[in-house]
Design a protein around this motif. Structure first.
Motif, PDB file in Angstrom:
ATOM      1  N   ALA A   1       0.724  -1.121   0.555  1.00  0.00           N
ATOM      2  CA  ALA A   1      -0.148  -0.203  -0.152  1.00  0.00           C
ATOM      3  C   ALA A   1       1.070   1.583   0.008  1.00  0.00           C
ATOM      4  CB  ALA A   1      -0.670   0.203   0.833  1.00  0.00           C
ATOM      5  N   VAL A   2       0.657   2.111  -0.912  1.00  0.00           N
ATOM      6  CA  VAL A   2       0.925   3.187  -0.827  1.00  0.00           C
ATOM      7  C   VAL A   2       0.705   4.514  -0.645  1.00  0.00           C
ATOM      8  CG1 VAL A   2       3.029   4.880  -2.313  1.00  0.00           C
ATOM      9  CG2 VAL A   2       2.704   3.126  -3.298  1.00  0.00           C
ATOM     10  N   LEU A   3       1.003   4.854   0.054  1.00  0.00           N
ATOM     11  CA  LEU A   3      -0.352   6.463   0.988  1.00  0.00           C
ATOM     12  C   LEU A   3       0.692   7.578   1.488  1.00  0.00           C
ATOM     13  CD1 LEU A   3      -0.212   3.489   2.677  1.00  0.00           C
ATOM     14  CD2 LEU A   3      -2.229   4.607   3.716  1.00  0.00           C
ATOM     15  N   VAL A   4      -0.320   8.273   0.247  1.00  0.00           N
ATOM     16  CA  VAL A   4       0.563  10.002   0.319  1.00  0.00           C
ATOM     17  C   VAL A   4      -0.067  10.851   1.273  1.00  0.00           C
ATOM     18  CG1 VAL A   4       0.386  11.913  -1.054  1.00  0.00           C
ATOM     19  CG2 VAL A   4       0.841   9.651  -2.310  1.00  0.00           C
ATOM     20  N   GLY A   5       0.822  11.765   2.059  1.00  0.00           N
ATOM     21  CA  GLY A   5       0.327  12.379   3.295  1.00  0.00           C
ATOM     22  C   GLY A   5       0.046  10.748   4.714  1.00  0.00           C
TER      23      GLY A   5
ATOM     24  N   GLU B   1      -3.219   6.509  10.636  1.00  0.00           N
ATOM     25  CA  GLU B   1      -3.921   5.597  10.551  1.00  0.00           C
ATOM     26  C   GLU B   1      -3.970   4.483   9.845  1.00  0.00           C
ATOM     27  OE1 GLU B   1      -4.402   4.617  13.747  1.00  0.00           O
ATOM     28  OE2 GLU B   1      -2.900   6.423  14.251  1.00  0.00           O
ATOM     29  N   MET B   2      -4.527   4.960   8.829  1.00  0.00           N
ATOM     30  CA  MET B   2      -4.706   4.570   8.068  1.00  0.00           C
ATOM     31  C   MET B   2      -3.799   3.290   6.947  1.00  0.00           C
ATOM     32  SD  MET B   2      -6.586   6.539   4.764  1.00  0.00           S
ATOM     33  CE  MET B   2      -8.379   8.308   5.517  1.00  0.00           C
ATOM     34  N   ALA B   3      -2.416   3.316   7.766  1.00  0.00           N
ATOM     35  CA  ALA B   3      -0.606   3.122   6.730  1.00  0.00           C
ATOM     36  C   ALA B   3      -1.294   1.755   7.928  1.00  0.00           C
ATOM     37  CB  ALA B   3      -0.082   3.548   7.411  1.00  0.00           C
ATOM     38  N   SER B   4      -1.780   2.421   9.303  1.00  0.00           N
ATOM     39  CA  SER B   4      -1.612   1.271  10.561  1.00  0.00           C
ATOM     40  C   SER B   4      -2.888   0.430  10.363  1.00  0.00           C
ATOM     41  CB  SER B   4      -1.416   1.963  11.544  1.00  0.00           C
ATOM     42  OG  SER B   4      -0.346   2.460  11.475  1.00  0.00           O
ATOM     43  N   GLY B   5      -3.949   0.539   9.671  1.00  0.00           N
ATOM     44  CA  GLY B   5      -4.995  -0.504   9.526  1.00  0.00           C
ATOM     45  C   GLY B   5      -4.307  -1.360   8.816  1.00  0.00           C
ATOM     46  N   LEU B   6      -3.743  -0.161   7.444  1.00  0.00           N
ATOM     47  CA  LEU B   6      -3.328  -1.911   6.362  1.00  0.00           C
ATOM     48  C   LEU B   6      -2.269  -2.968   6.594  1.00  0.00           C
ATOM     49  CD1 LEU B   6      -3.823   0.934   3.773  1.00  0.00           C
ATOM     50  CD2 LEU B   6      -5.549  -0.655   4.065  1.00  0.00           C
TER      51      LEU B   6
ATOM     52  N   ILE C   1       5.527   0.795  11.773  1.00  0.00           N
ATOM     53  CA  ILE C   1       4.907   0.249  11.665  1.00  0.00           C
ATOM     54  C   ILE C   1       6.282  -0.877  11.335  1.00  0.00           C
ATOM     55  CG2 ILE C   1       3.721  -1.005   9.395  1.00  0.00           C
ATOM     56  CD1 ILE C   1       2.391   2.101   8.713  1.00  0.00           C
ATOM     57  N   ARG C   2       7.082  -0.956  11.320  1.00  0.00           N
ATOM     58  CA  ARG C   2       8.078  -2.002  11.373  1.00  0.00           C
ATOM     59  C   ARG C   2       8.450  -2.393  12.535  1.00  0.00           C
ATOM     60  NH1 ARG C   2      11.168   2.163   7.907  1.00  0.00           N
ATOM     61  NH2 ARG C   2      11.669   2.986   9.314  1.00  0.00           N
TER      62      ARG C   2
ATOM     63  N   ARG D   1       6.055  -5.573  10.177  1.00  0.00           N
ATOM     64  CA  ARG D   1       6.075  -5.971   8.728  1.00  0.00           C
ATOM     65  C   ARG D   1       6.501  -4.747   8.065  1.00  0.00           C
ATOM     66  NH1 ARG D   1       2.951  -8.932   7.318  1.00  0.00           N
ATOM     67  NH2 ARG D   1       3.130  -8.449   5.560  1.00  0.00           N
ATOM     68  N   ARG D   2       7.311  -4.746   6.356  1.00  0.00           N
ATOM     69  CA  ARG D   2       7.316  -4.322   5.795  1.00  0.00           C
ATOM     70  C   ARG D   2       7.136  -2.269   6.298  1.00  0.00           C
ATOM     71  NH1 ARG D   2      10.226  -6.462   1.287  1.00  0.00           N
ATOM     72  NH2 ARG D   2       8.462  -5.846   0.513  1.00  0.00           N
ATOM     73  N   ALA D   3       8.162  -1.297   6.130  1.00  0.00           N
ATOM     74  CA  ALA D   3       7.511  -0.163   5.850  1.00  0.00           C
ATOM     75  C   ALA D   3       8.211   0.893   6.040  1.00  0.00           C
ATOM     76  CB  ALA D   3       6.681   0.375   7.398  1.00  0.00           C
ATOM     77  N   LEU D   4       8.371   2.303   4.635  1.00  0.00           N
ATOM     78  CA  LEU D   4       9.592   2.197   3.874  1.00  0.00           C
ATOM     79  C   LEU D   4       7.785   4.167   4.875  1.00  0.00           C
ATOM     80  CD1 LEU D   4      12.162   2.970   2.689  1.00  0.00           C
ATOM     81  CD2 LEU D   4      10.591   2.714   0.709  1.00  0.00           C
ATOM     82  N   GLY D   5       9.139   5.105   5.228  1.00  0.00           N
ATOM     83  CA  GLY D   5       8.483   6.245   4.829  1.00  0.00           C
ATOM     84  C   GLY D   5       9.535   7.560   4.348  1.00  0.00           C
ATOM     85  N   LEU D   6       9.440   7.889   3.453  1.00  0.00           N
ATOM     86  CA  LEU D   6       9.820   8.894   1.925  1.00  0.00           C
ATOM     87  C   LEU D   6       9.518  10.075   2.601  1.00  0.00           C
ATOM     88  CD1 LEU D   6      10.305   6.269  -0.820  1.00  0.00           C
ATOM     89  CD2 LEU D   6      12.126   6.980   1.311  1.00  0.00           C
ATOM     90  N   ALA D   7      10.793  11.156   2.656  1.00  0.00           N
ATOM     91  CA  ALA D   7       9.788  12.963   1.580  1.00  0.00           C
ATOM     92  C   ALA D   7       9.957  12.855   0.209  1.00  0.00           C
ATOM     93  CB  ALA D   7      11.107  13.580   2.274  1.00  0.00           C
ATOM     94  N   CYS D   8       8.397  13.212  -0.103  1.00  0.00           N
ATOM     95  CA  CYS D   8       7.847  13.692  -1.325  1.00  0.00           C
ATOM     96  C   CYS D   8       6.825  14.632  -1.341  1.00  0.00           C
ATOM     97  CB  CYS D   8       7.134  12.071  -1.795  1.00  0.00           C
ATOM     98  SG  CYS D   8       7.023  11.358  -3.372  1.00  0.00           S
ATOM     99  N   ASP D   9       6.784  14.906  -2.194  1.00  0.00           N
ATOM    100  CA  ASP D   9       5.774  16.628  -3.432  1.00  0.00           C
ATOM    101  C   ASP D   9       5.247  15.572  -4.383  1.00  0.00           C
ATOM    102  OD1 ASP D   9       4.870  18.102  -3.776  1.00  0.00           O
ATOM    103  OD2 ASP D   9       6.182  19.690  -4.057  1.00  0.00           O
ATOM    104  N   ALA D  10       4.407  14.988  -3.778  1.00  0.00           N
ATOM    105  CA  ALA D  10       3.642  13.533  -4.922  1.00  0.00           C
ATOM    106  C   ALA D  10       3.172  14.898  -6.132  1.00  0.00           C
ATOM    107  CB  ALA D  10       2.417  12.772  -4.227  1.00  0.00           C
ATOM    108  N   THR D  11       2.957  16.465  -5.817  1.00  0.00           N
ATOM    109  CA  THR D  11       2.547  16.532  -6.997  1.00  0.00           C
ATOM    110  C   THR D  11       3.626  17.224  -8.012  1.00  0.00           C
ATOM    111  OG1 THR D  11       3.160  19.356  -6.269  1.00  0.00           O
ATOM    112  CG2 THR D  11       1.016  17.781  -5.331  1.00  0.00           C
ATOM    113  N   ARG D  12       4.962  16.537  -7.927  1.00  0.00           N
ATOM    114  CA  ARG D  12       6.479  16.880  -8.707  1.00  0.00           C
ATOM    115  C   ARG D  12       6.488  15.282  -9.154  1.00  0.00           C
ATOM    116  NH1 ARG D  12       8.473  21.881  -7.587  1.00  0.00           N
ATOM    117  NH2 ARG D  12       7.774  23.290  -5.710  1.00  0.00           N
ATOM    118  N   LYS D  13       5.982  14.571 -10.160  1.00  0.00           N
ATOM    119  CA  LYS D  13       6.453  13.798 -11.438  1.00  0.00           C
ATOM    120  C   LYS D  13       7.753  13.495 -11.191  1.00  0.00           C
ATOM    121  CE  LYS D  13       5.916  11.845 -15.748  1.00  0.00           C
ATOM    122  NZ  LYS D  13       5.913  12.394 -16.868  1.00  0.00           N
TER     123      LYS D  13
END
Length: 80
Positions: free
Chosen positions: A13-17, A25-30, A54-55, A59-71
């Protein structure tokens, strides 16, 4: 959550924000349902903090800085 009725085992699951409370909390539920998680957020520290929690559940989890509006940033996160 009734994980025996709802399994995301083998899924990512990829979650933005995800550094925020609601999406976090959605990420934790997934994750509880068996998904591995990628959290993208403008605030990379918040994304990584949620990924760490989450780790801690196994579970495996990755946290990244990202502005998803920038391709370019979104594509770099996809390839991480």
């Amino acid at each position: 959550m009734a994980t025996e009725m709802f399994s995301l085992a083998g899924k990512v699951a990829v979650l933005v924000g995800g550094g925020g409370v609601l999406v976090g909390e959605m990420a934790s539920g997934l994750a509880a349902a068996g998904a591995d998680i990628a959290i993208l957020d403008l605030n990379g520290s918040a994304a990584e903090a949620r990924a760490q929690s989450i780790r801690a559940t196994g579970r495996r989890a990755l946290g990244l800085a990202c502005d998803a509006t920038r391709k370019g940033e979104f594509e770099a996160a996809r390839d991480a």
